[in-house]
Write a protein that holds these residues in place. Structure first.
Motif, mmCIF file in Angstrom:
data_model
loop_
_atom_site.group_PDB
_atom_site.id
_atom_site.type_symbol
_atom_site.label_atom_id
_atom_site.label_comp_id
_atom_site.label_asym_id
_atom_site.label_seq_id
_atom_site.Cartn_x
_atom_site.Cartn_y
_atom_site.Cartn_z
ATOM 1 N N GLU A 42 0.808 -1.212 0.000
ATOM 2 C CA GLU A 42 0.000 0.000 0.000
ATOM 3 C C GLU A 42 0.846 1.269 0.000
ATOM 4 N N LEU A 43 2.097 1.162 0.417
ATOM 5 C CA LEU A 43 2.965 2.335 0.499
ATOM 6 C C LEU A 43 3.848 2.509 -0.733
ATOM 7 N N GLU A 44 3.906 1.522 -1.580
ATOM 8 C CA GLU A 44 4.793 1.586 -2.749
ATOM 9 C C GLU A 44 4.403 2.760 -3.641
ATOM 10 N N ARG B 287 -6.485 12.730 6.414
ATOM 11 C CA ARG B 287 -6.469 12.106 7.735
ATOM 12 C C ARG B 287 -5.327 12.680 8.576
ATOM 13 N N VAL B 288 -5.588 12.913 9.868
ATOM 14 C CA VAL B 288 -4.585 13.430 10.803
ATOM 15 C C VAL B 288 -4.606 12.571 12.060
ATOM 16 N N ASN B 289 -3.459 12.023 12.432
ATOM 17 C CA ASN B 289 -3.358 11.222 13.643
ATOM 18 C C ASN B 289 -2.074 11.567 14.391
ATOM 19 N N VAL B 290 -2.024 11.150 15.655
ATOM 20 C CA VAL B 290 -0.876 11.403 16.522
ATOM 21 C C VAL B 290 -0.328 10.081 17.025
ATOM 22 N N VAL B 291 0.985 9.961 17.030
ATOM 23 C CA VAL B 291 1.679 8.842 17.675
ATOM 24 C C VAL B 291 2.441 9.405 18.864
ATOM 25 N N SER B 292 2.187 8.855 20.052
ATOM 26 C CA SER B 292 2.832 9.350 21.267
ATOM 27 C C SER B 292 3.679 8.255 21.888
ATOM 28 N N PRO B 293 4.973 8.263 21.621
ATOM 29 C CA PRO B 293 5.852 7.254 22.221
ATOM 30 C C PRO B 293 6.166 7.573 23.677
ATOM 31 N N GLY B 294 6.516 6.534 24.397
ATOM 32 C CA GLY B 294 7.116 6.708 25.707
ATOM 33 C C GLY B 294 8.614 6.863 25.538
ATOM 34 N N TRP B 295 9.370 6.292 26.437
ATOM 35 C CA TRP B 295 10.823 6.406 26.366
ATOM 36 C C TRP B 295 11.348 5.508 25.258
ATOM 37 N N ILE B 296 11.921 6.131 24.252
ATOM 38 C CA ILE B 296 12.592 5.403 23.179
ATOM 39 C C ILE B 296 14.084 5.604 23.380
ATOM 40 N N TYR B 297 14.844 4.526 23.457
ATOM 41 C CA TYR B 297 16.260 4.735 23.731
ATOM 42 C C TYR B 297 17.026 5.029 22.438
ATOM 43 N N THR B 298 17.158 6.310 22.158
ATOM 44 C CA THR B 298 17.846 6.815 20.981
ATOM 45 C C THR B 298 19.008 7.688 21.411
ATOM 46 N N GLU B 299 19.675 8.301 20.435
ATOM 47 C CA GLU B 299 20.754 9.239 20.739
ATOM 48 C C GLU B 299 20.234 10.405 21.591
ATOM 49 N N PHE C 186 1.860 1.873 9.572
ATOM 50 C CA PHE C 186 0.477 1.381 9.559
ATOM 51 C C PHE C 186 -0.507 2.540 9.405
ATOM 52 N N LEU C 187 -0.317 3.606 10.177
ATOM 53 C CA LEU C 187 -1.233 4.737 10.117
ATOM 54 C C LEU C 187 -1.165 5.455 8.773
ATOM 55 N N ALA C 188 -0.036 5.336 8.087
ATOM 56 C CA ALA C 188 0.107 5.958 6.767
ATOM 57 C C ALA C 188 -0.530 5.124 5.671
ATOM 58 N N SER C 189 -0.803 3.862 5.946
ATOM 59 C CA SER C 189 -1.293 2.939 4.926
ATOM 60 C C SER C 189 -2.813 2.972 4.813
ATOM 61 N N GLY D 216 -8.103 16.063 -2.405
ATOM 62 C CA GLY D 216 -9.087 15.351 -1.613
ATOM 63 C C GLY D 216 -8.530 14.115 -0.958
ATOM 64 N N ALA D 217 -7.207 14.078 -0.750
ATOM 65 C CA ALA D 217 -6.569 12.907 -0.140
ATOM 66 C C ALA D 217 -5.225 13.288 0.443
ATOM 67 N N GLY D 218 -4.883 12.660 1.557
ATOM 68 C CA GLY D 218 -3.583 12.882 2.181
ATOM 69 C C GLY D 218 -3.596 12.378 3.613
ATOM 70 N N THR D 219 -2.413 12.206 4.157
ATOM 71 C CA THR D 219 -2.273 11.710 5.526
ATOM 72 C C THR D 219 -1.213 12.519 6.247
ATOM 73 N N VAL D 220 -1.526 12.937 7.467
ATOM 74 C CA VAL D 220 -0.584 13.675 8.315
ATOM 75 C C VAL D 220 -0.456 12.913 9.630
ATOM 76 N N ILE D 221 0.780 12.670 10.046
ATOM 77 C CA ILE D 221 1.041 11.994 11.317
ATOM 78 C C ILE D 221 2.007 12.852 12.117
ATOM 79 N N HIS D 222 1.576 13.260 13.298
ATOM 80 C CA HIS D 222 2.425 14.041 14.196
ATOM 81 C C HIS D 222 2.931 13.134 15.307
ATOM 82 N N VAL D 223 4.228 13.099 15.518
ATOM 83 C CA VAL D 223 4.801 12.317 16.610
ATOM 84 C C VAL D 223 4.933 13.230 17.818
#
Length: 262
Positions: free
Chosen positions: A9-11, A178-190, A238-241, A131-138
């Protein structure tokens, strides 16, 4: 009804990911590229390895940087189908509210809220026209579970981002975006490691003590570990698909069970 894979679906989708040079952003860029999407990302400095995405050097904390990235996306991709705002973080010192200067507050808002606001303003019109698009805010679980010693300004900025996202979803949902939010907890990154080092420095303690202090302030992680950047990238994809075509105006928490309430 036959189900299609998320990758299928993302290709070919035109996807812009902010903050794609490291951490969660980098994992998200990799995921989209592996799915065959056309991906653009940006950072202040070009990394030695930017994982094959179309890269733009831009400071997204400024209006000029946001404009440069939006112009590049329109020119090189001829538009954007999916806009993913991963850019964020905190450089404020520990020490609670009294340690935060006017400059600290401005820097947290300029990094964690305004890039999304500006790029949405620049790129959503072309989604609305189609008339189409997806926005995801982290965002972050810090909007609900702020650490008063170290993340007050960051948490407030992410809370503003989440509220803004909800308002935006009500406005543009009827127009096909479509507009959605992803809210992570502690992600061990730089960035997480930099926070640990900064807290250790401000307290005069060790990095291990600072790390343990964060875990205690969060109330622990029932899953037993921080999330990996790849875990968050999977959720974003997934939310983008098209599999998420009926999901709109929602917030998805990915925190290993950290938030202790319903």
């Amino acid at each position: 009804m036959r189900l299609h894979s998320t990758h299928a679906e993302l290709e070919g989708r035109r996807i812009l990911v902010t903050g794609g040079s490291k951490g969660t952003g980098r994992a998200t860029v990799r995921h989209f590229l592996d799915a065959g999407a056309r991906v653009m990302t940006a950072a202040r400095h070009r990394p030695e390895d930017h994982v094959g995405a179309d890269f733009v050097v831009a400071d997204l904390t400024s209006p000029e940087g946001a404009r440069a990235l939006a112009d590049a996306a329109m020119e090189r991709l001829s538009g954007v189908d999916v806009l993913v705002h991963v850019l964020g973080g905190s450089t404020a010192p520990g020490g609670g509210f009294a340690a935060l200067t006017e400059e600290h507050w401005r820097a947290e808002l300029d990094l964690n809220l305004m890039p999304a606001v500006r790029l949405d303003r620049l790129l959503l019109p072309q989604m609305i026209a189609r008339g189409a698009g997806t926005v995801i805010h982290v965002a972050s679980i810090q909007r609900r579970l702020p650490l008063h010693d170290s993340t007050t300004a960051y948490a407030a900025a992410k809370a503003a981002l989440t509220t803004y996202s909800k308002a935006l979803s009500k406005e543009v949902g009827p127009k096909g975006v479509r507009v959605n939010v992803v809210s992570p907890g502690w992600i061990y990154t730089e960035a997480a490691d930099a926070l640990v080092q900064r807290l250790a420095s401000s307290s005069g303690g060790t990095p291990e003590a600072a790390r343990q202090g964060i875990l205690e302030a969060l109330g622990g992680i029932p899953l037993g570990r921080p999330a990996r950047p790849e875990d968050v990238a999977e959720l974003v994809a997934f939310l983008a698909s098209d599999r998420a075509s009926a999901i709109h105006g929602a917030e998805y928490v990915i925190d290993g069970g950290t938030i202790p309430t319903v």
